[in-house]
Design a protein around this motif. Sequence first.
Motif, PDB file in Angstrom:
ATOM      1  N   PHE A  19      35.028  31.551 -26.813  1.00 16.05           N
ATOM      2  CA  PHE A  19      36.819  30.842 -27.952  1.00 16.05           C
ATOM      3  C   PHE A  19      37.057  32.072 -28.361  1.00 16.05           C
ATOM      4  O   PHE A  19      38.122  32.066 -28.499  1.00 16.05           O
ATOM      5  CB  PHE A  19      35.365  30.153 -29.286  1.00 16.05           C
ATOM      6  CG  PHE A  19      36.640  29.494 -29.779  1.00 16.05           C
ATOM      7  CD1 PHE A  19      37.309  29.032 -29.868  1.00 16.05           C
ATOM      8  CD2 PHE A  19      36.947  30.407 -31.193  1.00 16.05           C
ATOM      9  CE1 PHE A  19      38.996  28.506 -30.546  1.00 16.05           C
ATOM     10  CE2 PHE A  19      38.065  29.590 -32.413  1.00 16.05           C
ATOM     11  CZ  PHE A  19      38.468  28.468 -31.652  1.00 16.05           C
ATOM     12  N   CYS A  20      36.567  33.316 -28.363  1.00 15.72           N
ATOM     13  CA  CYS A  20      37.280  34.611 -29.706  1.00 15.72           C
ATOM     14  C   CYS A  20      36.264  35.606 -29.918  1.00 15.72           C
ATOM     15  O   CYS A  20      35.181  35.724 -30.575  1.00 15.72           O
ATOM     16  CB  CYS A  20      37.731  34.380 -30.497  1.00 15.72           C
ATOM     17  SG  CYS A  20      38.421  35.665 -31.564  1.00 15.72           S
ATOM     18  N   ARG A  22      36.003  38.303 -31.763  1.00 16.46           N
ATOM     19  CA  ARG A  22      36.131  38.679 -33.157  1.00 16.46           C
ATOM     20  C   ARG A  22      35.138  37.411 -33.406  1.00 16.46           C
ATOM     21  O   ARG A  22      33.988  38.384 -34.255  1.00 16.46           O
ATOM     22  CB  ARG A  22      37.101  38.338 -34.059  1.00 16.46           C
ATOM     23  CG  ARG A  22      36.967  38.990 -34.749  1.00 16.46           C
ATOM     24  CD  ARG A  22      38.341  39.341 -35.517  1.00 16.46           C
ATOM     25  NE  ARG A  22      38.753  38.729 -37.206  1.00 16.46           N
ATOM     26  CZ  ARG A  22      38.207  40.123 -38.187  1.00 16.46           C
ATOM     27  NH1 ARG A  22      37.787  41.452 -37.681  1.00 16.46           N
ATOM     28  NH2 ARG A  22      38.278  40.442 -39.243  1.00 16.46           N
ATOM     29  N   ARG A  23      35.258  36.769 -33.374  1.00 18.47           N
ATOM     30  CA  ARG A  23      34.410  35.206 -33.559  1.00 18.47           C
ATOM     31  C   ARG A  23      33.154  36.022 -33.540  1.00 18.47           C
ATOM     32  O   ARG A  23      32.274  35.332 -34.591  1.00 18.47           O
ATOM     33  CB  ARG A  23      33.922  33.755 -32.979  1.00 18.47           C
ATOM     34  CG  ARG A  23      34.090  32.606 -34.071  1.00 18.47           C
ATOM     35  CD  ARG A  23      34.471  31.437 -33.250  1.00 18.47           C
ATOM     36  NE  ARG A  23      33.713  30.568 -33.510  1.00 18.47           N
ATOM     37  CZ  ARG A  23      32.747  29.355 -34.927  1.00 18.47           C
ATOM     38  NH1 ARG A  23      33.875  29.985 -35.427  1.00 18.47           N
ATOM     39  NH2 ARG A  23      32.134  28.592 -34.244  1.00 18.47           N
ATOM     40  N   LEU A  26      31.847  38.715 -35.421  1.00 18.32           N
ATOM     41  CA  LEU A  26      31.016  38.154 -36.949  1.00 18.32           C
ATOM     42  C   LEU A  26      30.360  37.510 -37.008  1.00 18.32           C
ATOM     43  O   LEU A  26      29.134  37.873 -38.115  1.00 18.32           O
ATOM     44  CB  LEU A  26      32.360  37.427 -37.397  1.00 18.32           C
ATOM     45  CG  LEU A  26      33.610  38.142 -37.831  1.00 18.32           C
ATOM     46  CD1 LEU A  26      34.933  37.135 -37.591  1.00 18.32           C
ATOM     47  CD2 LEU A  26      33.765  39.191 -38.346  1.00 18.32           C
ATOM     48  N   ALA A 185      40.927  41.242 -35.527  1.00 18.38           N
ATOM     49  CA  ALA A 185      41.822  40.185 -35.554  1.00 18.38           C
ATOM     50  C   ALA A 185      43.480  40.138 -35.445  1.00 18.38           C
ATOM     51  O   ALA A 185      44.361  40.590 -35.257  1.00 18.38           O
ATOM     52  CB  ALA A 185      41.669  39.162 -37.250  1.00 18.38           C
ATOM     53  N   ARG A 186      43.188  38.731 -34.155  1.00 15.02           N
ATOM     54  CA  ARG A 186      44.422  38.558 -33.829  1.00 15.02           C
ATOM     55  C   ARG A 186      44.872  37.314 -34.363  1.00 15.02           C
ATOM     56  O   ARG A 186      44.265  36.507 -33.578  1.00 15.02           O
ATOM     57  CB  ARG A 186      44.350  38.783 -32.443  1.00 15.02           C
ATOM     58  CG  ARG A 186      45.981  39.144 -32.375  1.00 15.02           C
ATOM     59  CD  ARG A 186      46.256  39.706 -30.468  1.00 15.02           C
ATOM     60  NE  ARG A 186      45.637  39.103 -29.678  1.00 15.02           N
ATOM     61  CZ  ARG A 186      44.896  39.047 -28.435  1.00 15.02           C
ATOM     62  NH1 ARG A 186      44.913  40.157 -28.883  1.00 15.02           N
ATOM     63  NH2 ARG A 186      44.544  38.135 -27.751  1.00 15.02           N
ATOM     64  N   LYS A 190      44.806  28.599 -31.837  1.00 12.97           N
ATOM     65  CA  LYS A 190      43.423  28.226 -32.459  1.00 12.97           C
ATOM     66  C   LYS A 190      42.307  29.025 -33.500  1.00 12.97           C
ATOM     67  O   LYS A 190      41.292  27.992 -33.514  1.00 12.97           O
ATOM     68  CB  LYS A 190      42.237  28.783 -30.834  1.00 12.97           C
ATOM     69  CG  LYS A 190      41.990  30.819 -31.124  1.00 12.97           C
ATOM     70  CD  LYS A 190      41.214  31.114 -30.119  1.00 12.97           C
ATOM     71  CE  LYS A 190      41.860  32.301 -29.646  1.00 12.97           C
ATOM     72  NZ  LYS A 190      41.245  33.375 -28.947  1.00 12.97           N
ATOM     73  N   CYS A 191      43.527  29.843 -34.271  1.00 11.47           N
ATOM     74  CA  CYS A 191      42.658  30.503 -35.289  1.00 11.47           C
ATOM     75  C   CYS A 191      42.800  28.847 -36.479  1.00 11.47           C
ATOM     76  O   CYS A 191      41.436  28.261 -37.022  1.00 11.47           O
ATOM     77  CB  CYS A 191      43.404  31.232 -36.465  1.00 11.47           C
ATOM     78  SG  CYS A 191      43.428  33.124 -35.250  1.00 11.47           S
ATOM     79  N   CYS A 194      39.424  27.044 -36.171  1.00 12.99           N
ATOM     80  CA  CYS A 194      37.888  28.124 -36.190  1.00 12.99           C
ATOM     81  C   CYS A 194      37.599  28.346 -37.564  1.00 12.99           C
ATOM     82  O   CYS A 194      37.957  28.548 -38.405  1.00 12.99           O
ATOM     83  CB  CYS A 194      38.338  29.128 -35.967  1.00 12.99           C
ATOM     84  SG  CYS A 194      37.171  30.960 -36.410  1.00 12.99           S
ATOM     85  N   LEU A 197      38.190  31.172 -40.038  1.00 16.04           N
ATOM     86  CA  LEU A 197      39.511  31.564 -40.574  1.00 16.04           C
ATOM     87  C   LEU A 197      39.323  31.890 -41.687  1.00 16.04           C
ATOM     88  O   LEU A 197      40.517  33.111 -42.558  1.00 16.04           O
ATOM     89  CB  LEU A 197      40.476  30.223 -40.656  1.00 16.04           C
ATOM     90  CG  LEU A 197      41.527  30.140 -40.949  1.00 16.04           C
ATOM     91  CD1 LEU A 197      42.463  31.454 -40.153  1.00 16.04           C
ATOM     92  CD2 LEU A 197      42.051  29.025 -40.677  1.00 16.04           C
ATOM     93  N   CYS A 200      38.280  35.806 -42.086  1.00 16.01           N
ATOM     94  CA  CYS A 200      38.499  36.214 -40.932  1.00 16.01           C
ATOM     95  C   CYS A 200      40.017  36.980 -41.007  1.00 16.01           C
ATOM     96  O   CYS A 200      40.148  38.321 -41.125  1.00 16.01           O
ATOM     97  CB  CYS A 200      38.094  35.492 -39.508  1.00 16.01           C
ATOM     98  SG  CYS A 200      39.648  36.747 -38.168  1.00 16.01           S
ATOM     99  N   PRO A 202      42.912  36.424 -39.882  1.00 19.08           N
ATOM    100  CA  PRO A 202      43.991  37.430 -39.395  1.00 19.08           C
ATOM    101  C   PRO A 202      45.842  37.318 -39.251  1.00 19.08           C
ATOM    102  O   PRO A 202      45.891  38.065 -38.598  1.00 19.08           O
ATOM    103  CB  PRO A 202      43.951  36.127 -38.693  1.00 19.08           C
ATOM    104  CG  PRO A 202      43.406  34.707 -38.701  1.00 19.08           C
ATOM    105  CD  PRO A 202      43.489  35.022 -39.524  1.00 19.08           C
TER     106      PRO A 202
HETATM  107  S1  SF4 Z   1      40.171  33.318 -37.290  1.00 23.28           S
HETATM  108 FE1  SF4 Z   1      40.847  34.121 -35.084  1.00 23.28          FE
HETATM  109  S2  SF4 Z   1      40.682  35.832 -34.677  1.00 23.28           S
HETATM  110 FE2  SF4 Z   1      39.349  35.281 -36.609  1.00 23.28          FE
HETATM  111  S3  SF4 Z   1      37.937  34.934 -35.250  1.00 23.28           S
HETATM  112 FE3  SF4 Z   1      38.468  32.598 -35.581  1.00 23.28          FE
HETATM  113  S4  SF4 Z   1      39.808  32.166 -33.690  1.00 23.28           S
HETATM  114 FE4  SF4 Z   1      38.931  34.742 -33.824  1.00 23.28          FE
END
Ligand code: SF4
Length: 221
Positions: A19-20, A22-23, A26, A185-186, A190-191, A194, A197, A200, A202
């Motif tokens: 999915f990501c 960075r996720r 984290l 983060a980008r 999809k964020c 998440c 969010l 993070c 982003p």
């Molecule tokens: S908010 Fe976006 S960049 Fe941050 S962890 Fe979730 S999917 Fe990844």
Amino acid sequence: MNYSEDELLPISALADIVFCERRAALHRLEEIWQESVATIEGHHLHDKVHAGESESRGAVRIARGLRLRSLRLGLSGVADVFEFHRLEQGAEGIVLPDVSGRWIPFPVEYKRGVVRHEESFECQLCAQAVCMEEMLNCRIPAGALFYGLSRRRKDILFTNELRHGTEEAAILLHQVVNAGITPPARYEKKCEKCSLLSQCMPKTAGGGKSAAAWLSAQLEL
Ligand code: SF4
């Protein structure tokens, strides 16, 4: 190369990294978890599934909460449901204790919501199949994702492409965890779905945004 037992990472982290990246970092590196309505509903759904008894329905035997691991992928976890489908006489399959015939395992992963395409779910399901294949020395051609809200299931074929994607994701997961560095983060669409969010951030702290640009944008408010 096989991983050792000490190096195994959760299969659920594989879904995260697909999915990501960075996720996944984290969760695994910074131990940041944030429950949302969606994640709480998901936990309840899994608890309910795992609490069920193993059962037998005609040519299908159902086992819940099976522990899985693959030293090749370096993953371990607990499967929601594994069905075992009885095969035609003469077909190749595994033997089950105390039952006649040959059987083929068929993983079923429970998800909340309605039927949709989620690559991360498909890789998670495929990883469960690969774990079982390694443990029972068999080949599993398909499984299914069951969506709690619509109460519909979607069959997933474990194609070479999906298997390759799953293996690549497992390698990436180990690389990210071993490197110990959380990717920047980008912001992407999809964020918005998440659960991390708000931690993070982003949009404000995303990659490529300098602290000066962020401060300047804040002061203009
Ligand atoms: S908010 Fe976006 S960049 Fe941050 S962890 Fe979730 S999917 Fe990844």
